[in-house]
Scaffold this motif. Structure first.
Motif, PDB file in Angstrom:
ATOM      1  N   LEU A   1      33.695  -3.684   6.174  1.00 49.70           N
ATOM      2  CA  LEU A   1      34.449  -2.902   7.144  1.00 49.70           C
ATOM      3  C   LEU A   1      33.900  -3.211   8.533  1.00 49.70           C
ATOM      4  CD1 LEU A   1      36.479  -0.392   7.535  1.00 49.70           C
ATOM      5  CD2 LEU A   1      34.401   0.964   7.685  1.00 49.70           C
ATOM      6  N   SER A   2      34.784  -3.285   9.496  1.00 48.48           N
ATOM      7  CA  SER A   2      34.345  -3.511  10.876  1.00 48.48           C
ATOM      8  C   SER A   2      33.420  -2.383  11.335  1.00 48.48           C
ATOM      9  CB  SER A   2      35.565  -3.572  11.795  1.00 48.48           C
ATOM     10  OG  SER A   2      35.146  -3.557  13.139  1.00 48.48           O
ATOM     11  N   ARG A   3      32.308  -2.740  11.906  1.00 54.24           N
ATOM     12  CA  ARG A   3      31.390  -1.698  12.407  1.00 54.24           C
ATOM     13  C   ARG A   3      32.066  -0.888  13.518  1.00 54.24           C
ATOM     14  NH1 ARG A   3      25.171  -1.650  14.702  1.00 54.24           N
ATOM     15  NH2 ARG A   3      25.251   0.581  15.127  1.00 54.24           N
ATOM     16  N   LYS A   4      32.946  -1.560  14.278  1.00 55.16           N
ATOM     17  CA  LYS A   4      33.652  -0.838  15.353  1.00 55.16           C
ATOM     18  C   LYS A   4      34.486   0.291  14.766  1.00 55.16           C
ATOM     19  CE  LYS A   4      33.680  -4.287  18.981  1.00 55.16           C
ATOM     20  NZ  LYS A   4      34.446  -5.065  19.946  1.00 55.16           N
ATOM     21  N   ALA A   5      35.144   0.022  13.625  1.00 56.54           N
ATOM     22  CA  ALA A   5      35.946   1.060  12.955  1.00 56.54           C
ATOM     23  C   ALA A   5      35.012   2.128  12.359  1.00 56.54           C
ATOM     24  CB  ALA A   5      36.818   0.440  11.872  1.00 56.54           C
ATOM     25  N   TRP A   6      33.950   1.665  11.721  1.00 62.32           N
ATOM     26  CA  TRP A   6      32.977   2.569  11.076  1.00 62.32           C
ATOM     27  C   TRP A   6      32.421   3.592  12.061  1.00 62.32           C
ATOM     28  CZ3 TRP A   6      31.151   3.620   6.241  1.00 62.32           C
ATOM     29  CH2 TRP A   6      29.889   4.179   6.095  1.00 62.32           C
ATOM     30  N   ASP A   7      32.092   3.116  13.259  1.00 62.21           N
ATOM     31  CA  ASP A   7      31.469   3.984  14.268  1.00 62.21           C
ATOM     32  C   ASP A   7      32.422   5.052  14.811  1.00 62.21           C
ATOM     33  OD1 ASP A   7      29.058   2.733  13.967  1.00 62.21           O
ATOM     34  OD2 ASP A   7      29.230   1.465  15.748  1.00 62.21           O
ATOM     35  N   THR A   8      33.727   4.880  14.594  1.00 58.15           N
ATOM     36  CA  THR A   8      34.695   5.894  15.056  1.00 58.15           C
ATOM     37  C   THR A   8      34.967   6.944  13.968  1.00 58.15           C
ATOM     38  OG1 THR A   8      36.668   4.746  14.236  1.00 58.15           O
ATOM     39  CG2 THR A   8      35.888   4.135  16.443  1.00 58.15           C
ATOM     40  N   MET A   9      34.355   6.763  12.789  1.00 58.83           N
ATOM     41  CA  MET A   9      34.684   7.621  11.643  1.00 58.83           C
ATOM     42  C   MET A   9      33.743   8.813  11.515  1.00 58.83           C
ATOM     43  SD  MET A   9      35.631   4.820   8.721  1.00 58.83           S
ATOM     44  CE  MET A   9      37.117   3.816   8.871  1.00 58.83           C
ATOM     45  N   SER A  10      34.280   9.900  10.967  1.00 55.63           N
ATOM     46  CA  SER A  10      33.454  11.067  10.645  1.00 55.63           C
ATOM     47  C   SER A  10      32.577  10.731   9.437  1.00 55.63           C
ATOM     48  CB  SER A  10      34.352  12.260  10.306  1.00 55.63           C
ATOM     49  OG  SER A  10      35.065  12.014   9.093  1.00 55.63           O
ATOM     50  N   THR A  11      31.536  11.507   9.213  1.00 59.43           N
ATOM     51  CA  THR A  11      30.667  11.267   8.047  1.00 59.43           C
ATOM     52  C   THR A  11      31.468  11.413   6.751  1.00 59.43           C
ATOM     53  OG1 THR A  11      29.992  13.577   8.164  1.00 59.43           O
ATOM     54  CG2 THR A  11      28.509  11.968   9.155  1.00 59.43           C
ATOM     55  N   GLN A  12      32.471  12.300   6.783  1.00 54.78           N
ATOM     56  CA  GLN A  12      33.324  12.484   5.597  1.00 54.78           C
ATOM     57  C   GLN A  12      34.132  11.225   5.308  1.00 54.78           C
ATOM     58  OE1 GLN A  12      33.336  15.382   3.887  1.00 54.78           O
ATOM     59  NE2 GLN A  12      34.962  14.934   2.431  1.00 54.78           N
ATOM     60  N   GLU A  13      34.693  10.617   6.346  1.00 56.51           N
ATOM     61  CA  GLU A  13      35.470   9.378   6.175  1.00 56.51           C
ATOM     62  C   GLU A  13      34.574   8.253   5.665  1.00 56.51           C
ATOM     63  OE1 GLU A  13      39.015   9.414   9.471  1.00 56.51           O
ATOM     64  OE2 GLU A  13      36.964   9.388  10.251  1.00 56.51           O
ATOM     65  N   GLN A  14      33.395   8.148   6.258  1.00 64.00           N
ATOM     66  CA  GLN A  14      32.450   7.098   5.850  1.00 64.00           C
ATOM     67  C   GLN A  14      32.045   7.261   4.388  1.00 64.00           C
ATOM     68  OE1 GLN A  14      29.265   7.533   8.698  1.00 64.00           O
ATOM     69  NE2 GLN A  14      30.299   6.315  10.267  1.00 64.00           N
ATOM     70  N   ALA A  15      31.707   8.503   4.016  1.00 61.67           N
ATOM     71  CA  ALA A  15      31.285   8.769   2.633  1.00 61.67           C
ATOM     72  C   ALA A  15      32.416   8.475   1.650  1.00 61.67           C
ATOM     73  CB  ALA A  15      30.830  10.217   2.499  1.00 61.67           C
ATOM     74  N   THR A  16      33.635   8.838   2.035  1.00 65.03           N
ATOM     75  CA  THR A  16      34.808   8.607   1.168  1.00 65.03           C
ATOM     76  C   THR A  16      35.035   7.109   0.955  1.00 65.03           C
ATOM     77  OG1 THR A  16      35.833  10.672   1.837  1.00 65.03           O
ATOM     78  CG2 THR A  16      37.308   8.974   0.984  1.00 65.03           C
ATOM     79  N   LEU A  17      34.922   6.340   2.022  1.00 62.68           N
ATOM     80  CA  LEU A  17      35.121   4.888   1.893  1.00 62.68           C
ATOM     81  C   LEU A  17      34.097   4.262   0.953  1.00 62.68           C
ATOM     82  CD1 LEU A  17      36.129   3.582   5.442  1.00 62.68           C
ATOM     83  CD2 LEU A  17      37.412   3.341   3.318  1.00 62.68           C
TER      84      LEU A  17
END
Length: 335
Positions: free
Chosen positions: A242-258
């Protein structure tokens, strides 16, 4: 009356809780680049991963796969993910060694004996060690999937001993260790993007190539290749980047879900890849390919000839990566 107020308060709290979870997800459509076709086991993995993200995000976190290298080959698509032009890519480790040289350890010939070893290594501390290095180069690895063990095909002759590699013009990935491995075996190694391989085989620009069974069947190489040799010379892990640029815009919930859903996809993808691999050999035989194994003594000769590859590339890969991987393999093998 009191109990009614309590129930009403509980219901309101539950709704508020559900709203909070929903609020932690934005509407997102993550485009995933892939070099293979939809029928490949990567398709099964992405389907499971996508179902999982939709379910956990209330339909907000969507994954859209693009197939057959339509968003670029592994290398160009990875660069697009690093710059944030594409959100995700599924790629073997091999094209990434120019970005992270330590990943070259996975290209060393005959590193793994079986899939179980690979799973234990990649899903444990070694996989985590490599994943921790990736954000610095602009990507986040969500999980380790697989391309699987690689085998050799060609249109000249069956390969039954080390001498049979001599003079075979062999397409390899754009990776110095693969080039060196096949040169060491006596082949003329030609680096080339995966999307160009079929036409190169068809026009006899190259005589052969090496890939896992499912890729050989999926790309219809049997139409332009006669001989399949079960060399099992390398195991290709796949990164779900996943692009780090996209990752850095995500909530911890979104990150954990991915991450959680990439692991759900991994279980499906590996299971299907291994089941399909066995089926693919039978299918390739039925399509007219001559399939052969190499005898254990001849296999020992091939392994001995390629032993120098680690020495040639050890400095580039780095002592830490080599020591970590080989140390963990020794522990897994119990010796």
């Amino acid at each position: 009356m009191h109990s009614f107020r309590l129930l009403a308060a509980a219901a309101a709290f539950a709704l508020l809780g559900a709203g909070t979870v929903q609020a932690q997800f934005l509407e997102r459509n993550l485009r995933v680049s892939n070099g293979v076709s939809k029928e490949h086991p990567m398709g099964n993995g992405l389907a499971k991963m996508g179902e999982c993200t939709l379910a956990k995000s209330g339909g907000k976190l969507k994954i859209t796969p693009y197939w057959d290298g339509s968003l670029g080959n592994d290398l160009t698509a990875t660069q697009s993910v690093r710059t944030g032009q594409i959100e995700m890519v599924l790629t073997s480790t091999a094209p990434l060694v120019g970005i992270l040289p330590e990943l070259g350890v996975f290209d060393l010939p005959f590193l793994f004996n079986n899939e179980k070893e690979a799973d234990q290594l990649l899903d444990g501390k070694v996989g985590d060690w490599f994943a921790a290095k990736l954000p610095a180069v602009g990507v986040v690895n969500l999980a380790w999937w697989e391309n699987g063990f690689r085998h050799t095909t060609n249109s000249k002759r069956p390969i039954t001993r080390v001498e049979d590699f001599e003079g075979v013009k062999m397409r390899v990935m754009q990776n110095n260790i693969f080039i060196d491995t096949f040169k060491t075996l006596g082949s003329n190694a030609v680096p080339m993007a995966f999307s160009e391989v079929y036409s190169a085989l068809e026009t006899k620009t190259v005589d052969g190539q090496e890939n896992p069974y499912t890729n050989i069947e999926n790309m219809k190489f049997y139409e332009v290749q006669k001989y399949l040799t079960l060399t099992k010379h390398a195991y290709s892990p796949t990164l779900v980047l996943l692009s780090r640029k996209a990752w850095d815009t995500m909530s911890t919930q979104e990150q954990a879900t991915l991450k959680e859903c990439a692991a759900v996809g991994r279980e499906e993808q590996r299971k299907v890849n291994r089941a399909k691999g066995e089926q693919s050999v039978a299918n390739l035989r039925s399509k007219g390919m001559q399939v052969n194994e190499i005898s254990p003594p001849e296999m020992s000769r091939i392994r001995a000839k390629t032993a120098v590859i680690q020495e040639h590339h050890g400095k580039t890969i780095g002592a830490e990566a080599i020591s970590l991987v080989f140390g963990e393999l020794k522990r897994i093998r119990g010796n």
